[in-house]
Design a protein around this motif. Structure first.
Motif, PDB file in Angstrom:
ATOM      1  N   GLU A 106       0.911  -1.209   0.049  1.00  0.00           N
ATOM      2  CA  GLU A 106      -0.091  -0.101  -0.157  1.00  0.00           C
ATOM      3  C   GLU A 106       0.908   1.223   0.101  1.00  0.00           C
ATOM      4  OE1 GLU A 106      -3.951   0.160   2.113  1.00  0.00           O
ATOM      5  OE2 GLU A 106      -2.806   1.547   3.520  1.00  0.00           O
ATOM      6  N   LEU A 107       0.597   2.141  -0.828  1.00  0.00           N
ATOM      7  CA  LEU A 107       1.534   3.255  -1.143  1.00  0.00           C
ATOM      8  C   LEU A 107       0.753   4.598  -1.014  1.00  0.00           C
ATOM      9  CD1 LEU A 107       3.107   1.825  -4.512  1.00  0.00           C
ATOM     10  CD2 LEU A 107       4.344   2.188  -2.257  1.00  0.00           C
ATOM     11  N   SER A 108       1.598   5.512  -0.368  1.00  0.00           N
ATOM     12  CA  SER A 108       1.198   7.138  -0.374  1.00  0.00           C
ATOM     13  C   SER A 108       2.768   7.881  -0.117  1.00  0.00           C
ATOM     14  CB  SER A 108       0.350   7.334   0.979  1.00  0.00           C
ATOM     15  OG  SER A 108       0.026   8.335   0.996  1.00  0.00           O
ATOM     16  N   SER A 109       2.935   8.315  -1.286  1.00  0.00           N
ATOM     17  CA  SER A 109       4.438   8.438  -1.329  1.00  0.00           C
ATOM     18  C   SER A 109       4.405   9.930  -2.580  1.00  0.00           C
ATOM     19  CB  SER A 109       5.488   7.484  -1.693  1.00  0.00           C
ATOM     20  OG  SER A 109       6.583   8.015  -2.091  1.00  0.00           O
ATOM     21  N   VAL A 134       2.110 -10.600  -5.417  1.00  0.00           N
ATOM     22  CA  VAL A 134       2.389  -9.047  -4.799  1.00  0.00           C
ATOM     23  C   VAL A 134       1.288  -8.253  -5.721  1.00  0.00           C
ATOM     24  CG1 VAL A 134       3.822  -7.321  -4.397  1.00  0.00           C
ATOM     25  CG2 VAL A 134       4.743  -9.665  -4.323  1.00  0.00           C
ATOM     26  N   ALA A 135       0.406  -7.622  -4.811  1.00  0.00           N
ATOM     27  CA  ALA A 135      -0.311  -6.560  -5.371  1.00  0.00           C
ATOM     28  C   ALA A 135      -0.047  -5.322  -4.977  1.00  0.00           C
ATOM     29  CB  ALA A 135      -2.025  -7.081  -5.159  1.00  0.00           C
ATOM     30  N   THR A 136      -0.672  -4.214  -5.571  1.00  0.00           N
ATOM     31  CA  THR A 136      -0.204  -2.927  -4.955  1.00  0.00           C
ATOM     32  C   THR A 136      -1.675  -2.185  -4.843  1.00  0.00           C
ATOM     33  OG1 THR A 136       0.281  -2.242  -7.282  1.00  0.00           O
ATOM     34  CG2 THR A 136       2.184  -2.534  -5.687  1.00  0.00           C
ATOM     35  N   ARG A 137      -1.667  -1.013  -4.190  1.00  0.00           N
ATOM     36  CA  ARG A 137      -2.897  -0.342  -3.688  1.00  0.00           C
ATOM     37  C   ARG A 137      -2.604   1.157  -3.267  1.00  0.00           C
ATOM     38  NH1 ARG A 137      -6.350  -3.295   0.659  1.00  0.00           N
ATOM     39  NH2 ARG A 137      -4.655  -2.529   2.121  1.00  0.00           N
ATOM     40  N   VAL A 138      -3.485   1.804  -3.686  1.00  0.00           N
ATOM     41  CA  VAL A 138      -3.498   3.389  -3.330  1.00  0.00           C
ATOM     42  C   VAL A 138      -4.813   3.794  -2.914  1.00  0.00           C
ATOM     43  CG1 VAL A 138      -2.972   5.781  -3.880  1.00  0.00           C
ATOM     44  CG2 VAL A 138      -1.603   3.850  -4.976  1.00  0.00           C
ATOM     45  N   ARG A 139      -5.007   4.043  -1.470  1.00  0.00           N
ATOM     46  CA  ARG A 139      -6.428   4.319  -0.824  1.00  0.00           C
ATOM     47  C   ARG A 139      -6.761   5.487  -1.493  1.00  0.00           C
ATOM     48  NH1 ARG A 139      -8.524   0.703   2.678  1.00  0.00           N
ATOM     49  NH2 ARG A 139      -7.119  -0.827   3.467  1.00  0.00           N
ATOM     50  N   ASP A 140      -8.064   5.838  -1.040  1.00  0.00           N
ATOM     51  CA  ASP A 140      -8.709   7.052  -1.269  1.00  0.00           C
ATOM     52  C   ASP A 140      -8.142   8.245  -0.380  1.00  0.00           C
ATOM     53  OD1 ASP A 140     -10.883   8.951  -2.178  1.00  0.00           O
ATOM     54  OD2 ASP A 140     -12.009   8.768  -0.581  1.00  0.00           O
ATOM     55  N   GLY A 141      -7.752   9.473  -0.812  1.00  0.00           N
ATOM     56  CA  GLY A 141      -7.273  10.746  -0.180  1.00  0.00           C
ATOM     57  C   GLY A 141      -5.696  10.396  -0.213  1.00  0.00           C
ATOM     58  N   ASP A 142      -5.047   9.203  -0.666  1.00  0.00           N
ATOM     59  CA  ASP A 142      -3.700   9.176  -0.732  1.00  0.00           C
ATOM     60  C   ASP A 142      -3.184   9.543  -2.291  1.00  0.00           C
ATOM     61  OD1 ASP A 142      -3.473   8.530   1.556  1.00  0.00           O
ATOM     62  OD2 ASP A 142      -3.153   6.529   1.243  1.00  0.00           O
ATOM     63  N   SER A 143      -2.120   9.656  -2.442  1.00  0.00           N
ATOM     64  CA  SER A 143      -1.276  10.004  -3.754  1.00  0.00           C
ATOM     65  C   SER A 143      -0.082   9.226  -4.080  1.00  0.00           C
ATOM     66  CB  SER A 143      -1.035  11.299  -3.952  1.00  0.00           C
ATOM     67  OG  SER A 143      -0.005  11.787  -3.243  1.00  0.00           O
ATOM     68  N   CYS A 144       0.235   8.755  -5.333  1.00  0.00           N
ATOM     69  CA  CYS A 144       1.480   7.914  -5.727  1.00  0.00           C
ATOM     70  C   CYS A 144       1.912   8.818  -6.877  1.00  0.00           C
ATOM     71  CB  CYS A 144       0.862   6.654  -6.089  1.00  0.00           C
ATOM     72  SG  CYS A 144       2.352   5.570  -6.677  1.00  0.00           S
ATOM     73  N   PRO A 162     -11.110   5.589  -6.632  1.00  0.00           N
ATOM     74  CA  PRO A 162     -11.333   6.204  -7.883  1.00  0.00           C
ATOM     75  C   PRO A 162     -10.713   7.708  -7.765  1.00  0.00           C
ATOM     76  CG  PRO A 162     -13.399   5.106  -7.230  1.00  0.00           C
ATOM     77  CD  PRO A 162     -12.350   4.796  -6.274  1.00  0.00           C
ATOM     78  N   ARG A 163     -10.607   8.154  -6.629  1.00  0.00           N
ATOM     79  CA  ARG A 163     -10.097   9.606  -6.488  1.00  0.00           C
ATOM     80  C   ARG A 163      -8.640   9.693  -6.036  1.00  0.00           C
ATOM     81  NH1 ARG A 163     -12.349  12.274  -9.883  1.00  0.00           N
ATOM     82  NH2 ARG A 163     -11.424  14.254  -8.728  1.00  0.00           N
ATOM     83  N   ALA A 164      -7.924   8.667  -5.939  1.00  0.00           N
ATOM     84  CA  ALA A 164      -6.523   8.427  -5.486  1.00  0.00           C
ATOM     85  C   ALA A 164      -5.944   9.197  -6.804  1.00  0.00           C
ATOM     86  CB  ALA A 164      -6.008   6.993  -5.531  1.00  0.00           C
ATOM     87  N   GLU A 165      -4.752  10.004  -6.351  1.00  0.00           N
ATOM     88  CA  GLU A 165      -3.979  10.640  -7.419  1.00  0.00           C
ATOM     89  C   GLU A 165      -2.861  10.219  -7.784  1.00  0.00           C
ATOM     90  OE1 GLU A 165      -4.326  15.219  -7.846  1.00  0.00           O
ATOM     91  OE2 GLU A 165      -2.533  15.056  -6.712  1.00  0.00           O
ATOM     92  N   PHE A 166      -2.536   9.934  -8.889  1.00  0.00           N
ATOM     93  CA  PHE A 166      -1.127   9.705  -9.719  1.00  0.00           C
ATOM     94  C   PHE A 166      -0.286  11.081 -10.315  1.00  0.00           C
ATOM     95  CE2 PHE A 166      -3.568   6.124  -8.628  1.00  0.00           C
ATOM     96  CZ  PHE A 166      -2.562   5.071  -8.510  1.00  0.00           C
TER      97      PHE A 166
END
Length: 236
Positions: A106-109, A134-144, A162-166
Motif C-alpha cells: 500500500e503506497l502513499s508517497s 504481490v499486489a499494489t494499492r493506493v487508497r482514497d485520499g492518498d497519492s502516488c 477512484p479519487r486516488a491521485e497519480f
C-alpha cells in the motif's frame, strides 16, 4: 471492499519503472487489512541497471513503514519519501516474510531517489518471480507520485480508489533539479515496459507531462477511463 474479494485474481508481468522526485513526506495512519487469498503465476526475470544513488540527506526523511499480518496475507504500507533508508527497511521486510506468502503493498508517497526506487522495484519483481503474489494499492485520499508510480506498477493487480491521485513527470536530479532527455526517455521506456499504455504516454508527452516543466496528474478513475493501464482495478 474486503481485501479477500479485492485480490481474488492475481497475475504477473515483467519490467520496471524509474521516476524521480524529492519532496516533502506525506503522513497517513496505517490501516488494518481484511484477510485474503491469492494465486500466483510466474513472472519473467528482470535485469536492473540503476542510476547512482543521490547522497542521503536529512532534508529527505525516510518513508514510514508499517506491516500488518492478517490470516495468510501481509499488507506492507509505505508512507513518505523513497530513500535508501526506506529501501533497506522495505527489502529487509520482504526477506522476513514466509516464502510465497501473499503481499499487498500500500503506497502513499511523493516519490524519491531513483536508485533506491530501482532496487525496491527489482526486489518486488524478484519476489513475484519466486512465486510470491504481490499486489499494489493506493487508497482514497492518498497519492502516488513520480518514483512511487514505478513501484506501484511493479505489482499486479494494481488497485486504487477512484479519487486516488497519480503523478508522472520528467526525472530530476535531487541535487540541482536538472533533467536530461536521455534520463526522461529511459523513464518513459520503463513505464511502457511495465505495461503503461504507449497511447497514453504519447498523450501525456503531447501535453507537456515529460517536458520538465509540468507535473502531470490524473486520478485513478481518469487513468482508467483514458486506458492508461496504470490502475488495473478501481476500488468501490
Amino acid at each position: 471492499m474486503s481485501v479477500q474479494k479485492l485480490l481474488r485474481k492475481v497475475g504477473f508481468g515483467a519490467g520496471l519503472g524509474a521516476l524521480l522526485i524529492a519532496g516533502a513526506a506525506l503522513g497517513h495512519a496505517a490501516t488494518q487489512p481484511d484477510g485474503l487469498s491469492m494465486n500466483p503465476v510466474s513472472a519473467a526475470p528482470v535485469t536492473v541497471n540503476p542510476a547512482p544513488a543521490a547522497p542521503p540527506s536529512s532534508e529527505f526523511p525516510d518513508a514510514e513503514m508499517s506491516r500488518n499480518d492478517q490470516g495468510d496475507v501481509t499488507v506492507l504500507r509505505l508512507d513518505g519519501i523513497i530513500t535508501p533508508g526506506a529501501e533497506r527497511s522495505f527489502v529487509d521486510t520482504l526477506h522476513t516474510l514466509p516464502a510465497h506468502r501473499p503481499l499487498v503493498i500500500e503506497l502513499s508517497s511523493p516519490g524519491g531517489f531513483t536508485a533506491a526506487g530501482y532496487r525496491m522495484i527489482d526486489a518486488v519483481l524478484a519476489e513475484r518471480q519466486s512465486g510470491r503474489p504481490v499486489a499494489t494499492r493506493v487508497r482514497d485520499g492518498d497519492s502516488c507520485e513520480s518514483m512511487c508510480v514505478g513501484l506501484y506498477l511493479a505489482g499486479y493487480p494494481r488497485y486504487a480508489a477512484p479519487r486516488a491521485e497519480f503523478m508522472v513527470h520528467a526525472p530530476r536530479m535531487a541535487e540541482n533539479g536538472r533533467m536530461t532527455m536521455r534520463s526522461t526517455q529511459m523513464m518513459v521506456d520503463r513505464l511502457v515496459s511495465l505495461g503503461a499504455s504507449p497511447t497514453w504516454i504519447r498523450r501525456v508527452t503531447a501535453e507537456g507531462g515529460f517536458s520538465g516543466t509540468r507535473d502531470y496528474r490524473e486520478t485513478a478513475d481518469r487513468l482508467t477511463a483514458d486506458g492508461a493501464n496504470i490502475v488495473t482495478d478501481l476500488l468501490r
